[in-house]
Write an enzyme that holds these catalytic residues in place. Structure first.
Site, PDB file in Angstrom:
ATOM      1  N   LYS A   1       0.840  -1.205   0.000  1.00 31.40           N
ATOM      2  CA  LYS A   1       0.000   0.000   0.000  1.00 31.40           C
ATOM      3  C   LYS A   1       0.874   1.254   0.000  1.00 31.40           C
ATOM      4  CE  LYS A   1      -0.205  -0.187   5.051  1.00 31.40           C
ATOM      5  NZ  LYS A   1      -1.017  -0.523   6.239  1.00 31.40           N
TER       6      LYS A   1
ATOM      7  N   TYR B   1      16.752  29.792   7.911  1.00 33.98           N
ATOM      8  CA  TYR B   1      15.563  30.432   8.476  1.00 33.98           C
ATOM      9  C   TYR B   1      15.619  30.434   9.996  1.00 33.98           C
ATOM     10  CZ  TYR B   1      13.038  30.197   4.012  1.00 33.98           C
ATOM     11  OH  TYR B   1      12.626  30.355   2.716  1.00 33.98           O
TER      12      TYR B   1
ATOM     13  N   MET C   1      12.405  24.191   2.092  1.00 31.71           N
ATOM     14  CA  MET C   1      11.609  23.390   1.162  1.00 31.71           C
ATOM     15  C   MET C   1      12.495  22.650   0.151  1.00 31.71           C
ATOM     16  SD  MET C   1       8.452  24.449  -1.350  1.00 31.71           S
ATOM     17  CE  MET C   1       7.224  24.701  -0.090  1.00 31.71           C
TER      18      MET C   1
HETATM   19  C1  LIG Z   1      -0.136  -1.533   6.859  1.00 28.93           C
HETATM   20  C2  LIG Z   1      -0.663  -2.762   7.437  1.00 28.93           C
HETATM   21  C3  LIG Z   1       0.189  -3.859   7.659  1.00 28.93           C
HETATM   22  C4  LIG Z   1       1.685  -3.795   7.502  1.00 28.93           C
HETATM   23  O1  LIG Z   1       2.216  -3.212   8.673  1.00 28.93           O
HETATM   24  P1  LIG Z   1       3.801  -3.053   8.890  1.00 28.93           P
HETATM   25  O2  LIG Z   1       3.927  -2.532  10.258  1.00 28.93           O
HETATM   26  O3  LIG Z   1       4.256  -2.081   7.844  1.00 28.93           O
HETATM   27  O4  LIG Z   1       4.385  -4.394   8.683  1.00 28.93           O
HETATM   28  C5  LIG Z   1      -0.395  -5.037   8.097  1.00 28.93           C
HETATM   29  N1  LIG Z   1      -1.718  -5.119   8.322  1.00 28.93           N
HETATM   30  C6  LIG Z   1      -2.553  -4.075   8.147  1.00 28.93           C
HETATM   31  C7  LIG Z   1      -4.009  -4.227   8.431  1.00 28.93           C
HETATM   32  C8  LIG Z   1      -2.055  -2.862   7.713  1.00 28.93           C
HETATM   33  O5  LIG Z   1      -2.880  -1.824   7.542  1.00 28.93           O
END
Ligand SMILES: *Cc1c(COP(=O)(O)O)cnc(C)c1O
Length: 363
Positions: A35, A256, A304
């Site tokens: 993801k 800054y 930035m």
């Molecule tokens: C993102 C996610 C994972 C992976 O988690 P990590 O800590 O990156 O291994 C597993 N299960 C669910 C439901 C997630 O949303």
């Protein structure tokens, strides 16, 4: 000439880390969590390079699942957050997207579409995270309702651990215990509990499927560790170059807010990367960067499009020199810790203006 700022993604390291997750999970199977654009590494490239290793991908939403299909991969894809629009149910059935259902409304929406090809589903159990899921006590009723509907394949039960980054936290055993009890009630179902961090337990969280995310990318899932300390290889090297080098007199300030001041004559350089690229603005003075084979400190505020670094100890540094912001020499976990965040946020936050350059797997 383009700007030198680039995220180099080593797909060999990704594959190494996947194999490591798989070995820790064994005999459980492992679904690769890709993801958030493969945690910032590029979803398509990551998915493709794991295609021969993994049996299944996991993503947050259907848009991400479609990207996996568009590069021609036919593996099952688990939608961890389910479907957000009931219209998407039909597509899930056709495309073999496995949908995690976490609340009654989603179930009703699925039942209302009983004529379409039915997708495989998982049920999410709320064992204590209190974000999503059915209460453990409601699960058997929900399973019964699902089973009365022909065509729906219930693959299993999923939960998510709230405190797995702290192996000693009592909540881990509590959540795992609730799933163990459900497993003895429903031995025919497949169970998935472990995120990356839970791979470092003694196997009590493995069940049938684990869901490693951050560890595939070389980030440490455990508090206070670096990925390398956990036997993982960094996948992303975020690098740029020096675009200016200057001498400072005693008392001069940098950047800054004039927050950093030279105590004595100092040499400094400007690097072409900033929070507009995803380098954290909260990185304080002292955060290490790698120049000419050594760690030097960031000085002053992150802008930035640039940062300043102290080069007093690197007298031969000059404009054009490569600078590693994170990678093999400076752990992304260390930069994250100093910036008050976690490697997940830094990796997933590398901006689109930073080109990804891939080191292809050698087979
Ligand atoms: C993102 C996610 C994972 C992976 O988690 P990590 O800590 O990156 O291994 C597993 N299960 C669910 C439901 C997630 O949303």
């Amino acid at each position: 000439m383009p700007r030198a700022t680039v995220a180099i993604v080593d797909l060999n390291a990704l594959r190494f880390n996947y194999r490591r997750a798989e070995a820790l999970a064994s005999p459980a199977d492992t679904m690769a969590v890709v993801k958030a654009d493969g945690y910032g590494h590029g979803l398509e490239a990551v998915a493709r390079s794991l295609a021969d290793l993994t049996a299944c991908y996991a993503v947050a939403c259907i848009e991400e699942a479609e990207r996996i299909r568009r590069v021609g991969l036919a593996h099952p894809v688990v939608l961890l957050q389910g479907v957000h629009d009931p219209e998407d149910w039909a597509r899930c059935g056709e495309a073999d997207f496995e949908v995690v259902i976490h609340e009654p409304g989603q179930l009703e929406a699925l039942f209302a579409r009983a004529s379409h090809p039915m997708p495989t589903i998982w049920l999410k159990v709320n064992t204590g995270m209190n974000r999503l899921g059915f209460a453990p006590g409601d699960i058997s009723g929900v399973i019964e309702r699902v089973r009365r509907r022909p065509g729906i394949r219930l693959r299993g039960l999923v939960t998510h651990l709230a405190c797995a980054d702290d192996p000693e936290h009592p909540m881990n055993a509590c959540q795992i215990g609730l799933m163990t009890a459900l497993q003895s009630e429903f031995p025919e179902l497949q169970f998935s509990v472990a995120n990356s961090a839970a791979h470092y337990r003694d196997g009590d969280a493995a069940f049938q499927w684990t869901r490693p995310g951050i560890m595939l990318y070389g980030g440490a899932p455990l508090q206070g560790k670096t990925g390398q300390e956990l036997g993982l290889q960094p996948v992303m090297t975020l690098q740029s170059n020096l675009i200016a080098v200057r001498e400072l007199q005693d008392g001069e300030t940098v950047g800054y807010g004039a927050t950093w001041q030279a105590s004595g004559p100092r040499r400094m350089g400007i690097v072409a990367i900033g929070y507009g690229d995803g380098y954290p603005r909260h990185a304080p003075s002292g955060t290490p960067v790698w120049v000419r084979g050594r760690r030097v400190p960031l000085i002053g505020r992150v802008s930035m499009d640039m940062i300043a670094v102290e080069l007093t100890d690197v007298p031969n540094a000059q404009p054009g020199d490569t600078v590693e912001l994170w990678g093999r020499h400076v752990s992304v976990d260390e930069v994250a810790r100093r910036s008050g965040t976690i490697s997940y946020e830094l990796l997933a936050g590398v901006m689109p203006r930073v080109p990804r350059r891939y080191i292809d797997p050698v087979s």
